[in-house]
Design an enzyme around this catalytic site. Structure first.
Site, short mmCIF file in Angstrom:
data_model
loop_
_atom_site.label_atom_id
_atom_site.label_comp_id
_atom_site.label_asym_id
_atom_site.label_seq_id
_atom_site.Cartn_x
_atom_site.Cartn_y
_atom_site.Cartn_z
N ARG A 1 0.85 -1.05 -0.04
CA ARG A 1 0.03 -0.12 0.08
C ARG A 1 0.98 1.25 -0.04
O ARG A 1 0.39 2.35 -0.11
CB ARG A 1 -1.06 0.05 1.21
CG ARG A 1 -2.02 -1.11 1.09
CD ARG A 1 -2.98 -1.21 2.17
NE ARG A 1 -3.41 -0.03 2.47
CZ ARG A 1 -3.35 0.68 3.87
NH1 ARG A 1 -3.03 -0.20 5.09
NH2 ARG A 1 -3.94 1.53 4.30
N ASN A 2 2.18 1.14 0.06
CA ASN A 2 3.08 2.26 0.21
C ASN A 2 3.27 2.64 -1.28
O ASN A 2 3.66 1.96 -2.11
CB ASN A 2 4.38 1.94 0.82
CG ASN A 2 5.50 3.46 0.92
OD1 ASN A 2 5.67 3.69 0.09
ND2 ASN A 2 5.49 3.42 2.38
N ALA A 3 3.03 4.14 -1.59
CA ALA A 3 3.33 4.39 -2.95
C ALA A 3 4.49 4.58 -3.70
O ALA A 3 4.52 4.75 -4.76
CB ALA A 3 2.47 5.68 -3.14
N PHE A 4 5.69 4.36 -2.85
CA PHE A 4 6.94 4.60 -2.97
C PHE A 4 7.27 3.90 -4.51
O PHE A 4 7.66 4.68 -5.48
CB PHE A 4 8.05 4.27 -2.07
CG PHE A 4 9.20 4.46 -2.73
CD1 PHE A 4 9.92 5.71 -2.36
CD2 PHE A 4 10.06 3.34 -3.35
CE1 PHE A 4 11.42 5.85 -2.93
CE2 PHE A 4 11.55 3.66 -3.71
CZ PHE A 4 12.02 4.91 -3.71
N THR B 1 5.18 8.90 1.32
CA THR B 1 4.69 7.59 0.41
C THR B 1 3.89 6.52 1.09
O THR B 1 3.25 6.04 0.69
CB THR B 1 5.55 6.80 -0.63
OG1 THR B 1 6.68 6.30 0.08
CG2 THR B 1 6.25 7.85 -1.66
#
Length: 165
Positions: free
Chosen positions: A41-44, A143
């Site tokens: 779920r982290n957008a990095f 992120t």
């Protein structure tokens, strides 16, 4: 019983590095996986994949190679700390050990820009670390899935990686 001292990861860097992206400290999920930004779920990875034209779902080593090929290094401000869970707010302040940025930046003189992945990374670095005068820094929106902003806002802010000068 106190929480155990957690240790972060070594930097992802090579001699081509021009920009260093700094997080605060790996999440619990990242520590278990042994990978930066392992929480799906982290957008990095989706953001950097979009910016640099690589598949965010590619094998981890391939994603790291893509960052290095674009002159991007990856690390965290903290080398070690005590923290229950993954929240930056849960980091025990008296437990923090900061990475040695003086030696690191001396060894990689081509790095001239530092981009902080979120406010906590920027705050920790500014309070606890030192950097040579040649370093320009910029705080980017985190992120993390805990940092909710309107769709596209994170990607737009992170586009500075394409020309960090």
């Amino acid at each position: 019983m106190s929480t155990p001292l957690l240790r972060g990861f070594p930097p992802v860097v090579d001699e081509r590095a021009r920009t260093l992206i700094l997080g605060s400290f790996p999440s619990a999920q990242s520590l278990v996986a042994g990978q930066y930004y392992a929480n799906p779920r982290n957008a990095f990875w989706s953001i950097t994949g979009e910016l640099f034209g690589f598949d965010a779902a590619a094998p981890y080593d391939g994603r790291l190679a893509a960052l290095r090929a674009h002159g991007v290094a990856l690390w965290d401000v903290l080398h070690a700390c005590r923290r229950a869970g993954s929240s930056d707010s849960a980091i025990e302040p008296k437990s923090v050990l900061v990475n040695d940025f003086g030696e690191f930046l001396e060894h990689y003189p081509t790095i001239t820009a530092v981009c902080f992945n979120g406010a906590k990374a920027a705050d920790l670095f500014r309070r606890l670390a030192t950097a040579p005068d040649r370093i320009r820094s910029r705080r980017l929106p985190s992120t993390s899935p805990a940092h909710a902003v309107r769709p596209g806002a994170k990607l737009a802010a992170w586009a500075v990686l394409l020309d960090p000068a």
